[in-house]
Design a protein around this motif. Sequence first.
Motif, PDB file in Angstrom:
ATOM      1  N   THR A 201       0.837  -1.288  -0.046  1.00 40.32           N
ATOM      2  CA  THR A 201       0.218  -0.040   0.004  1.00 40.32           C
ATOM      3  C   THR A 201       0.908   1.272  -0.080  1.00 40.32           C
ATOM      4  N   ASN A 203       1.028   3.406   2.039  1.00 43.64           N
ATOM      5  CA  ASN A 203       1.248   3.983   3.351  1.00 43.64           C
ATOM      6  C   ASN A 203       2.467   3.012   3.814  1.00 43.64           C
ATOM      7  N   PRO A 224      -7.794   8.177  -9.070  1.00 45.04           N
ATOM      8  CA  PRO A 224      -7.917   9.229  -8.190  1.00 45.04           C
ATOM      9  C   PRO A 224      -8.271  10.679  -8.802  1.00 45.04           C
ATOM     10  N   ARG A 245     -17.336   6.238  -3.921  1.00 46.76           N
ATOM     11  CA  ARG A 245     -16.492   6.714  -2.940  1.00 46.76           C
ATOM     12  C   ARG A 245     -17.145   7.017  -1.605  1.00 46.76           C
ATOM     13  N   TYR A 276      -5.191  12.260  -2.977  1.00 49.00           N
ATOM     14  CA  TYR A 276      -6.541  11.814  -2.924  1.00 49.00           C
ATOM     15  C   TYR A 276      -6.859  11.259  -1.493  1.00 49.00           C
ATOM     16  N   GLN A 277      -6.117  10.537  -0.853  1.00 46.73           N
ATOM     17  CA  GLN A 277      -6.493   9.980   0.341  1.00 46.73           C
ATOM     18  C   GLN A 277      -6.776  10.888   1.474  1.00 46.73           C
ATOM     19  N   ARG A 278      -5.965  12.029   1.368  1.00 46.17           N
ATOM     20  CA  ARG A 278      -5.812  13.182   2.449  1.00 46.17           C
ATOM     21  C   ARG A 278      -7.300  14.073   2.172  1.00 46.17           C
ATOM     22  N   VAL A 282     -10.050   9.359   3.090  1.00 46.05           N
ATOM     23  CA  VAL A 282     -10.129   7.823   2.906  1.00 46.05           C
ATOM     24  C   VAL A 282      -9.693   7.069   3.770  1.00 46.05           C
ATOM     25  N   LEU A 286      -4.977   2.166   0.591  1.00 53.20           N
ATOM     26  CA  LEU A 286      -4.831   2.222  -0.819  1.00 53.20           C
ATOM     27  C   LEU A 286      -3.543   1.704  -1.451  1.00 53.20           C
TER      28      LEU A 286
END
Length: 336
Positions: A201, A203, A224, A245, A276-278, A282, A286
């Motif tokens: 991922t 992260n 994204p 989403r 996109y996550q921030r 989310v 990812l």
Amino acid sequence: MRILVSFLLILLGGFQTSLHAETGEQHAQAAARGLVGTPAPRLVLKTIDGQTIDLASYYGKKAVYLKFWATWCVPCREQMPHLKDVYEHAGSDLAVIAIDVGFDDTVEDVRKYRKAMGLKMPIVFDDGSIGDAFHLRVTPQHVVIGKDGRVLYVGHEVNAKLTAALQAARTSASAPGAGIAASHGSVEDDSEHVTNLIVPTVNGEPFHLDAQHAHPTVLVFLSPWCETYLANSRPALATSCKAVRRQVAALSRDSQVRWLGIASGLWAGKDDLLAYQREHHVAMPLALDASGTLFRRFRVMHVPTLLLIDAQGHVVRRIEGVDAQLPNELKALGAP
């Protein structure tokens, strides 16, 4: 004061446009690494009209220009007159082939666009394997193969470098056999069963896709940029991406189901996915499918697509877009 503000806005707008163009070229250069200078893949292509094209039959005889594009891609549309001109003036020493990337497109979309634009060159609809062979990272993406069968140039923009590459490709020295690489086919993994896959991922935590977990899993295939970039050219699709989403955000709070978002590497990098996550907060992990391996493995050609996987690792449901029955379908998977 208003004049100063307007001037600053113009500068900012120009900077953003320039940055966007640079980003596209950066994606193309990422594709070029490890590709330029190597023997071009030996592939047999089939056009949307049923014609068969053996790329290897050109190597050592003529240059090849492959243009990867999509009907929804704005710069692709802007560059289409250039592609038409190159094809019309190609002559006998340059083969020109347009390859629709097959991502959120259909053959019917391509046929309609071809008719509207009066395109005459061969058009191929990719299942993902051609893009994989040529390291597809962006649309449009230009690939120029020299007469010697080696990849000479990969780029994003229509500029002097592309023009020079097209000219140089026609005159590159012939080296029989040098341009013939191993055949490259489609992924043959079982798309309906998951066994021992480890997905990194963004992260840094690995996500294990196997049958060792007691809970079902949902794979959410996404892009994204879908909600923003396609807002004008494909508003219905952009709306679908947004709705999915939000639906996933609500349902993924259930810890009894494992969730993983898998983003296409087309027009996206790790930083884009993190942003996109921030932006959308989310919560599910990812992963960036930079090479398109997972999209091909599970035969996903459209976003958003959800795959529901039971606790034994079997894909039991494939959903494109919003499904109002998804909560019930998750319960039917056997989640505690």
